[in-house]
Design a protein around this motif. Structure first.
Motif, PDB file in Angstrom:
ATOM      1  N   GLU A 259     -47.222   7.672  43.610  1.00 23.82           N
ATOM      2  CA  GLU A 259     -46.316   8.197  42.573  1.00 23.82           C
ATOM      3  C   GLU A 259     -44.881   7.814  42.931  1.00 23.82           C
ATOM      4  OE1 GLU A 259     -43.970  10.609  43.128  1.00 23.82           O
ATOM      5  OE2 GLU A 259     -44.474  10.840  45.243  1.00 23.82           O
ATOM      6  N   PHE A 260     -44.053   7.754  41.906  1.00 22.90           N
ATOM      7  CA  PHE A 260     -42.643   7.379  42.125  1.00 22.90           C
ATOM      8  C   PHE A 260     -41.697   8.412  41.502  1.00 22.90           C
ATOM      9  CE2 PHE A 260     -45.086   3.395  42.199  1.00 22.90           C
ATOM     10  CZ  PHE A 260     -44.735   2.917  43.458  1.00 22.90           C
ATOM     11  N   LEU A 261     -42.108   9.679  41.563  1.00 24.63           N
ATOM     12  CA  LEU A 261     -41.282  10.741  40.975  1.00 24.63           C
ATOM     13  C   LEU A 261     -40.135  11.091  41.912  1.00 24.63           C
ATOM     14  CD1 LEU A 261     -44.184  13.304  40.315  1.00 24.63           C
ATOM     15  CD2 LEU A 261     -43.365  11.541  38.740  1.00 24.63           C
ATOM     16  N   ALA A 262     -38.968  11.309  41.354  1.00 26.18           N
ATOM     17  CA  ALA A 262     -37.862  11.850  42.157  1.00 26.18           C
ATOM     18  C   ALA A 262     -37.665  13.306  41.750  1.00 26.18           C
ATOM     19  CB  ALA A 262     -36.586  11.049  41.925  1.00 26.18           C
TER      20      ALA A 262
ATOM     21  N   LYS B 277     -45.048   1.567  47.907  1.00 24.67           N
ATOM     22  CA  LYS B 277     -44.495   2.919  47.969  1.00 24.67           C
ATOM     23  C   LYS B 277     -43.589   3.082  49.200  1.00 24.67           C
ATOM     24  CE  LYS B 277     -44.012   7.355  47.545  1.00 24.67           C
ATOM     25  NZ  LYS B 277     -43.394   8.052  46.465  1.00 24.67           N
TER      26      LYS B 277
ATOM     27  N   ASN C 162     -39.217   3.296  48.834  1.00 15.97           N
ATOM     28  CA  ASN C 162     -38.427   4.426  49.348  1.00 15.97           C
ATOM     29  C   ASN C 162     -37.521   3.991  50.495  1.00 15.97           C
ATOM     30  OD1 ASN C 162     -39.205   6.423  47.626  1.00 15.97           O
ATOM     31  ND2 ASN C 162     -40.611   7.431  49.039  1.00 15.97           N
TER      32      ASN C 162
ATOM     33  N   LEU D 147     -34.492   2.128  49.217  1.00 11.89           N
ATOM     34  CA  LEU D 147     -33.474   3.027  48.664  1.00 11.89           C
ATOM     35  C   LEU D 147     -32.672   3.674  49.797  1.00 11.89           C
ATOM     36  CD1 LEU D 147     -35.529   4.780  45.816  1.00 11.89           C
ATOM     37  CD2 LEU D 147     -33.794   2.989  45.565  1.00 11.89           C
TER      38      LEU D 147
ATOM     39  N   TYR E 289     -28.068   3.908  43.479  1.00  9.33           N
ATOM     40  CA  TYR E 289     -28.159   4.233  44.911  1.00  9.33           C
ATOM     41  C   TYR E 289     -26.969   3.692  45.694  1.00  9.33           C
ATOM     42  CZ  TYR E 289     -32.307   6.860  44.414  1.00  9.33           C
ATOM     43  OH  TYR E 289     -33.156   7.864  44.034  1.00  9.33           O
TER      44      TYR E 289
ATOM     45  N   ARG F   1     -24.152   5.717  45.565  1.00  6.76           N
ATOM     46  CA  ARG F   1     -23.273   6.893  45.564  1.00  6.76           C
ATOM     47  C   ARG F   1     -23.060   7.350  46.996  1.00  6.76           C
ATOM     48  NH1 ARG F   1     -25.842  10.997  43.938  1.00  6.76           N
ATOM     49  NH2 ARG F   1     -27.706   9.976  43.149  1.00  6.76           N
TER      50      ARG F   1
ATOM     51  N   GLY G  24     -24.926  11.477  53.950  1.00  4.51           N
ATOM     52  CA  GLY G  24     -26.290  11.291  54.422  1.00  4.51           C
ATOM     53  C   GLY G  24     -27.281  11.641  53.345  1.00  4.51           C
ATOM     54  N   PHE G  25     -28.476  11.077  53.476  1.00  5.46           N
ATOM     55  CA  PHE G  25     -29.526  11.399  52.500  1.00  5.46           C
ATOM     56  C   PHE G  25     -30.554  12.299  53.151  1.00  5.46           C
ATOM     57  CE2 PHE G  25     -30.625   7.351  54.532  1.00  5.46           C
ATOM     58  CZ  PHE G  25     -31.861   7.653  55.055  1.00  5.46           C
ATOM     59  N   GLY G  26     -31.279  13.038  52.309  1.00  4.35           N
ATOM     60  CA  GLY G  26     -32.320  13.933  52.822  1.00  4.35           C
ATOM     61  C   GLY G  26     -33.526  13.931  51.915  1.00  4.35           C
TER      62      GLY G  26
ATOM     63  N   CYS H 230     -38.860  12.576  51.294  1.00  7.26           N
ATOM     64  CA  CYS H 230     -39.427  11.224  51.152  1.00  7.26           C
ATOM     65  C   CYS H 230     -38.637  10.144  51.895  1.00  7.26           C
ATOM     66  CB  CYS H 230     -39.497  10.878  49.673  1.00  7.26           C
ATOM     67  SG  CYS H 230     -40.401  12.122  48.733  1.00  7.26           S
TER      68      CYS H 230
ATOM     69  N   PHE I 165     -31.103  19.448  49.134  1.00 15.06           N
ATOM     70  CA  PHE I 165     -30.842  18.062  49.567  1.00 15.06           C
ATOM     71  C   PHE I 165     -30.264  17.218  48.444  1.00 15.06           C
ATOM     72  CE2 PHE I 165     -33.974  14.944  47.968  1.00 15.06           C
ATOM     73  CZ  PHE I 165     -34.921  15.765  47.369  1.00 15.06           C
TER      74      PHE I 165
HETATM   75  C1  UGA Z   1     -37.406   9.649  46.309  1.00 19.81           C
HETATM   76  C2  UGA Z   1     -37.454   8.403  45.426  1.00 19.81           C
HETATM   77  O1  UGA Z   1     -36.213   8.260  44.737  1.00 19.81           O
HETATM   78  C3  UGA Z   1     -38.593   8.494  44.402  1.00 19.81           C
HETATM   79  O2  UGA Z   1     -38.690   7.288  43.671  1.00 19.81           O
HETATM   80  C4  UGA Z   1     -39.911   8.732  45.162  1.00 19.81           C
HETATM   81  O3  UGA Z   1     -41.015   8.838  44.281  1.00 19.81           O
HETATM   82  C5  UGA Z   1     -39.780  10.017  45.949  1.00 19.81           C
HETATM   83  O4  UGA Z   1     -38.696   9.860  46.895  1.00 19.81           O
HETATM   84  C6  UGA Z   1     -41.071  10.276  46.669  1.00 19.81           C
HETATM   85  O5  UGA Z   1     -41.480   9.485  47.513  1.00 19.81           O
HETATM   86  O6  UGA Z   1     -41.778  11.241  46.328  1.00 19.81           O
HETATM   87  P1  UGA Z   1     -36.317  12.084  46.074  1.00 19.81           P
HETATM   88  O7  UGA Z   1     -36.635  12.277  47.515  1.00 19.81           O
HETATM   89  O8  UGA Z   1     -36.681  13.156  45.121  1.00 19.81           O
HETATM   90  O9  UGA Z   1     -37.042  10.741  45.508  1.00 19.81           O
HETATM   91  O10 UGA Z   1     -34.765  11.896  45.981  1.00 19.81           O
HETATM   92  P2  UGA Z   1     -33.674  10.771  45.644  1.00 19.81           P
HETATM   93  O11 UGA Z   1     -33.108  11.038  44.306  1.00 19.81           O
HETATM   94  O12 UGA Z   1     -34.164   9.407  45.910  1.00 19.81           O
HETATM   95  O13 UGA Z   1     -32.540  11.163  46.703  1.00 19.81           O
HETATM   96  C7  UGA Z   1     -32.799  11.179  48.107  1.00 19.81           C
HETATM   97  C8  UGA Z   1     -31.544  11.490  48.873  1.00 19.81           C
HETATM   98  O14 UGA Z   1     -30.613  10.422  48.776  1.00 19.81           O
HETATM   99  C9  UGA Z   1     -30.794  12.737  48.412  1.00 19.81           C
HETATM  100  O15 UGA Z   1     -30.326  13.456  49.534  1.00 19.81           O
HETATM  101  C10 UGA Z   1     -29.630  12.182  47.601  1.00 19.81           C
HETATM  102  O16 UGA Z   1     -28.522  13.030  47.553  1.00 19.81           O
HETATM  103  C11 UGA Z   1     -29.328  10.919  48.377  1.00 19.81           C
HETATM  104  N1  UGA Z   1     -28.649   9.861  47.610  1.00 19.81           N
HETATM  105  C12 UGA Z   1     -29.262   9.273  46.559  1.00 19.81           C
HETATM  106  C13 UGA Z   1     -27.388   9.444  48.004  1.00 19.81           C
HETATM  107  O17 UGA Z   1     -26.813   9.978  48.968  1.00 19.81           O
HETATM  108  N2  UGA Z   1     -26.771   8.444  47.308  1.00 19.81           N
HETATM  109  C14 UGA Z   1     -27.373   7.834  46.254  1.00 19.81           C
HETATM  110  O18 UGA Z   1     -26.760   6.901  45.671  1.00 19.81           O
HETATM  111  C15 UGA Z   1     -28.635   8.252  45.866  1.00 19.81           C
END
Ligand code: UGA
Length: 444
Positions: A153-156, A209, A213, A216, A254, A256, A260-262, A265, A324
């Motif tokens: 799946e590719f849901l965010a 998959k 991820n 990104l 991606y 922004r 840090g990211f969290g 996934c 997150f």
């Molecule tokens: C991520 C992927 O985007 C989905 O496609 C994938 O299906 C999912 O993992 C999964 O494997 O289930 P998600 O973890 O919900 O989705 O979150 P994202 O929207 O990708 O964000 C992840 C983190 O990166 C967050 O902390 C967000 O704030 C950060 N982020 C995102 C940034 O700091 N800058 C950006 O430009 C984008």
């Protein structure tokens, strides 16, 4: 209309009512598939039976209510009772510190499927490191390899329902002995929304998959590294990224900056990929560096806060946002929660607020005071930190906030607010990706 379609179709079992499972279940129910949603966790099961979604995700509560009310979705406590022709396995696959995934929950479901009197098409939707599905076949966990697939799946989170009905692609992983009729059923089921469908091997599907991820995550890590360089070069990262993103080879998503990211996934997938490579004798330099960069970026931001206010010990700090990312109550690997831990460990008095994740975060960081509103957190604070970009923080009456805070200092870890407007209101406003402000109104 939905009910008549429901009557004609065989049920689909969705095993595991986490983000992936529950969103898939209500999404498929909404297009007329009868769903048997299987959940073994007792608390979660009773919540679902009461019609409650166990987490916060836009639109899912409404969709679950509609599916339960129409009789299109039933909740079961075990896969052993399913009569479904398709079983979607959506259980958790947590990883340990070394990046190894625990797939015992998948194995348990496969054991139940093996014991069924009929042979459903079995589809792994959980995220698995490359090679896992082959290993499940090799180790005899799958009763009928010709009816065994993986469709990642590719849901965010925050946009999960939207992503369900408009995936960028559908990837169907099949074994070499796959039954073409079973494969055709899945192409029809998941291809219904008109997204591109790719049928590949099991390993290729897993790697799509894992790789998507991880890519990104790399992009964000690099963005944040460049933002750090901008801060130290007298440049603002905003126009830099805008211009970089105009190149279609790079793209503007991606990019922004954050501290840090969290989430459950991206951090996990980097570790999974690094471990998968190391196990095959590949050093995986880039992937490993992205994890380290993400840690370093969080630490650098914390140190920036420390420097800006002349030391965090004894200070009152308002932490706005704990999830997150916005639109979720999930705090897994949340940079905001990590920051809260760092601050309290150094003797700061932290008042945290989040529209959805406050209770969970309060349990994770017991020394943080959890507030019911942003204003409560901000009252008497020496500094406010924007840690998650919830839209409501942008809409705050910052003039009022200025009067409530002990010192008008705002450090924006998400570049949510308008610098000129904040400075006009008399704030000492700093943000990631911009050089520290010169008109410093520091905390005395
Ligand atoms: C991520 C992927 O985007 C989905 O496609 C994938 O299906 C999912 O993992 C999964 O494997 O289930 P998600 O973890 O919900 O989705 O979150 P994202 O929207 O990708 O964000 C992840 C983190 O990166 C967050 O902390 C967000 O704030 C950060 N982020 C995102 C940034 O700091 N800058 C950006 O430009 C984008």
């Amino acid at each position: 209309m939905t009910e008549s379609r429901t009557e004609r179709r065989p049920p689909i079992a969705v095993v595991g009512a986490g983000y992936v499972g529950l969103v898939s279940a209500v999404g498929l129910a909404s297009i007329g598939h009868p769903i048997e949603l299987v959940e073994t966790d007792r608390d979660r099961l009773s919540q679902l039976r009461n019609g409650e979604v166990p987490f916060s995700e836009p639109g899912v509560q409404e969709a679950l209510t509609a599916a339960l009310d129409s009789g299109g979705l039933t909740v079961l406590e075990s896969t052993a009772r399913t009569t479904a022709g398709i079983v979607l396995v959506c259980v958790g696959t947590p990883i340990d510190d070394r990046g190894h995934a625990d797939v015992s929950a998948i194995e348990a479901v496969l054991a139940e499927v093996t014991a069924l009197a009929h042979r459903p098409i079995t589809v792994i939707r959980s995220t698995t490191p490359v090679g896992t599905c082959q290993r499940l076949l090799r180790d005899g966990h799958v009763v009928d390899p010709s009816r065994f697939f993986t469709v990642p799946e590719f849901l965010a989170q925050g946009s999960a329902l939207r992503d369900f009905s408009a995936p960028h692609r559908v990837v169907i992983g099949r074994s070499t002995s796959a039954d073409p009729a079973a494969e055709a059923v899945l192409v029809e089921l998941f291809g219904v929304f008109g997204s591109p469908v790719r049928v590949v091997s099991l390993e290729e599907a897993e790697l799509v998959k894992n790789g998507a991820n991880a890519f990104l995550a790399l992009k964000i890590s690099f963005t944040n590294e460049l933002a750090g360089l901008a801060e130290r070069s007298g440049a603002d990262i905003g126009p830099v990224l805008e211009a970089i993103g105009l190149d279609p080879r790079i793209g503007s998503t991606y990019l922004r900056p954050s501290f840090g990211f969290g989430g459950s996934c991206l951090p996990k997938e980097l570790k999974t990929i690094a471990t998968s490579g190391l196990e095959r004798g590949l050093p995986m330099h880039v992937t490993a560096a992205a994890t380290e960069a993400n840690r370093a970026q969080q630490r650098l931001f914390a140190e920036r806060v420390d420097t800006t206010i002349g030391g965090v010990a004894g200070r009152s700090i308002a932490l706005l946002g704990l999830a997150f990312k916005p639109d979720t109550d999930d705090i897994r690997f949340s940079p905001a929660v990590e920051l809260a831990r760092w601050l309290v460990a150094r003797g700061a008095r932290v008042s945290g607020y989040d529209p959805k994740a406050a209770v969970r975060a309060g349990r994770a960081v017991p020394k943080m005071t959890v507030c019911d509103t942003a204003l409560e957190a901000l009252e008497g604070a020496d500094v406010a930190i924007i840690a998650t970009e919830w839209p409501e923080f942008k809409l705050l009456d910052w003039q009022l906030v200025r009067g409530l805070m002990a010192a008008p200092v705002v450090i924006d870890g998400r570049r949510l607010l308008d610098p000129a407007a904040m400075r006009d209101l008399g704030f000492d406003y700093d943000r990631v990706g911009s050089p520290p402000s010169e008109a410093a109104v520091r905390v005395s």
